[in-house]
Design a protein around this motif. Structure first.
Motif, short mmCIF file in Angstrom:
data_model
loop_
_atom_site.label_atom_id
_atom_site.label_comp_id
_atom_site.label_asym_id
_atom_site.label_seq_id
_atom_site.Cartn_x
_atom_site.Cartn_y
_atom_site.Cartn_z
N PHE A 104 12.93 27.08 90.46
CA PHE A 104 13.89 27.27 91.84
C PHE A 104 13.58 29.09 90.96
O PHE A 104 13.64 29.39 89.73
N ASP A 105 13.76 29.49 92.25
CA ASP A 105 14.13 30.92 92.72
C ASP A 105 15.29 31.11 92.02
O ASP A 105 16.32 31.09 92.68
N LEU A 106 15.18 31.97 90.40
CA LEU A 106 16.82 31.83 89.96
C LEU A 106 17.67 32.62 90.84
O LEU A 106 19.11 32.37 91.19
N HIS A 107 17.17 34.02 91.65
CA HIS A 107 18.05 34.81 92.31
C HIS A 107 18.72 34.23 93.81
O HIS A 107 20.06 34.39 93.78
N GLN A 108 17.87 33.37 94.15
CA GLN A 108 18.23 32.78 95.56
C GLN A 108 18.94 31.59 94.72
O GLN A 108 20.18 31.23 96.07
N HIS A 109 19.02 30.94 94.41
CA HIS A 109 20.18 30.08 93.88
C HIS A 109 21.59 30.55 93.20
O HIS A 109 22.16 29.52 94.09
N LEU A 110 21.15 31.41 92.70
CA LEU A 110 22.66 31.43 92.26
C LEU A 110 23.47 31.93 93.56
O LEU A 110 24.38 32.07 93.79
N ALA A 111 22.44 33.00 94.55
CA ALA A 111 23.49 33.91 95.94
C ALA A 111 23.94 32.82 96.75
O ALA A 111 25.10 32.90 97.13
N GLY A 112 23.30 31.43 96.16
CA GLY A 112 23.35 30.32 97.26
C GLY A 112 24.86 29.87 97.02
O GLY A 112 25.59 28.94 97.54
N ALA A 113 24.48 29.96 95.31
CA ALA A 113 26.07 28.99 94.85
C ALA A 113 27.24 29.84 95.62
O ALA A 113 28.49 29.34 95.66
N LEU A 114 26.99 31.15 95.43
CA LEU A 114 28.15 32.16 95.52
C LEU A 114 28.77 31.60 97.20
O LEU A 114 29.30 31.82 97.65
N ASP A 115 27.58 31.63 97.71
CA ASP A 115 27.41 31.58 99.43
C ASP A 115 28.83 30.29 99.35
O ASP A 115 29.76 30.66 100.57
N ILE A 116 29.10 29.21 98.39
CA ILE A 116 29.60 27.95 98.78
C ILE A 116 30.70 28.54 98.22
O ILE A 116 31.78 27.81 99.05
N ILE A 117 31.26 29.39 96.96
CA ILE A 117 32.61 29.14 95.87
C ILE A 117 33.32 30.60 96.79
O ILE A 117 34.09 30.57 97.22
N LEU A 118 32.26 31.72 97.04
CA LEU A 118 33.27 32.50 97.43
C LEU A 118 34.03 32.74 98.72
O LEU A 118 35.17 33.01 99.17
N PRO A 119 34.00 31.90 100.02
CA PRO A 119 34.95 31.64 101.24
C PRO A 119 35.92 31.17 100.68
O PRO A 119 37.57 30.93 101.48
N GLY A 120 35.80 30.09 99.50
CA GLY A 120 37.01 29.64 98.46
C GLY A 120 37.82 30.89 98.07
O GLY A 120 39.33 30.38 98.44
N LEU A 121 37.48 31.59 98.16
CA LEU A 121 38.06 32.83 97.32
C LEU A 121 38.74 34.16 97.96
O LEU A 121 39.45 34.82 97.62
N LEU A 122 37.99 34.30 98.50
CA LEU A 122 37.63 35.79 99.66
C LEU A 122 38.78 35.49 101.35
O LEU A 122 38.51 34.85 101.57
N VAL A 123 39.79 36.43 101.16
CA VAL A 123 40.43 36.69 101.96
C VAL A 123 40.15 36.47 103.69
O VAL A 123 40.29 35.40 104.44
N ASN A 124 39.14 37.69 103.48
CA ASN A 124 38.36 37.56 104.99
C ASN A 124 37.53 36.54 105.31
O ASN A 124 37.23 36.05 106.21
N GLN A 125 36.74 35.38 104.41
CA GLN A 125 35.58 34.50 104.12
C GLN A 125 36.59 33.76 104.91
O GLN A 125 36.18 32.39 105.70
N ALA A 126 37.76 33.71 104.12
CA ALA A 126 38.56 31.90 104.18
C ALA A 126 39.14 32.46 105.87
O ALA A 126 39.38 31.31 106.17
N ASN A 127 39.20 33.09 106.05
CA ASN A 127 40.17 33.65 107.28
C ASN A 127 38.69 33.16 109.24
O ASN A 127 39.56 32.66 109.53
N ASP A 128 37.99 34.18 107.93
CA ASP A 128 36.72 33.90 109.14
C ASP A 128 36.50 31.90 109.16
O ASP A 128 36.02 31.73 110.45
N GLU A 129 36.54 31.29 108.36
CA GLU A 129 36.28 29.89 107.95
C GLU A 129 37.24 29.03 108.90
O GLU A 129 37.06 28.63 109.67
N GLU A 130 38.78 29.82 108.51
CA GLU A 130 39.58 28.93 109.66
C GLU A 130 39.43 29.13 111.16
O GLU A 130 39.37 28.31 112.11
N ALA A 131 38.80 30.37 111.51
CA ALA A 131 38.69 30.44 113.04
C ALA A 131 37.46 29.89 113.44
O ALA A 131 37.55 29.27 114.90
#
Length: 216
Positions: free
Chosen positions: A189-216
């Protein structure tokens, strides 16, 4: 002996200033380059310390003065890769980026080094997983936790997030992705794409704004 571009770039950017220290660092760099060359061409297990000494054109005792065990070269490889990434991001003033972007940049630069020398990465990372302490070494966890902690201090990380736990999670994601990537030929698989996809899953659980966006 041909030294790869990745190996050359991995040499510390700020060499010691004293004459004796510079000479010692030069020998260490020579041994390191010789070891990586042999690991890639002959395999980690098949390479001996005597062969490293011969390739570097130094006495056998000199190898042990710098690296008491063969596994030390694997640890040095990890140290130099992280130092190279820190050097790149420092030049770009990445510390000024939002924490999410900074984490993405860090893992992207790590992926760039791996992708630029996949054969080397395959041998060294596999050997590190089997014979070294790469999965127990907290160095990468610590680097990533530091980034998360700095983001927490700026109010970018959700309340209740433990930076150390976040660093452990991010490092585990990185290593598991790399190990999957190197153990199949061609690359599965494409290493960059896979790591970016993993961060798309992890970051919403860490970041304030993304967490708020998810709750909205």
């Amino acid at each position: 002996m041909k030294i790869s571009e990745a190996e050359a770039e991995a040499v510390p950017a700020a060499p010691p200033t004293g004459r004796r220290e510079r000479k010692r660092q030069q020998v260490r760099d020579q041994l390191y380059a010789a070891a990586l060359h042999l690991f890639v061409t002959r395999g980690y297990e098949a390479t001996t310390m005597d062969q490293i000494a011969e390739t570097a054109d130094v006495a056998r005792a000199t190898v042990f003065n710098h690296f008491s065990q063969k596994v030390g070269f694997l640890e040095e490889w990890g140290v130099r890769r992280r130092a190279r990434v820190a050097e790149i991001l420092g030049a770009e003033h990445a510390e000024d980026l939002p924490v999410g972007d900074r984490l993405r940049r860090y893992l992207k630069e790590m992926a760039d080094l791996n992708a630029a020398s996949r054969a080397e990465t395959a041998v060294l990372m596999d050997a590190s997983a089997r014979f070294g302490r790469v999965l127990q070494d907290p160095s990468l966890e610590t680097e990533l936790a530091k980034i998360v902690e700095e983001g927490r201090q700026r109010g970018e990380i959700r309340t209740g997030v433990d930076p150390d736990q976040a660093g452990t999670l991010l490092a585990a994601c990185y290593f598991s992705t790399i190990l999957r990537w190197i153990r199949e030929e061609p690359a599965p698989f494409d290493l960059h794409q896979h790591l970016a996809g993993a961060l798309d899953i992890i970051l919403p659980g860490l970041l304030v704004n993304q967490a708020n966006d998810e709750e909205a």
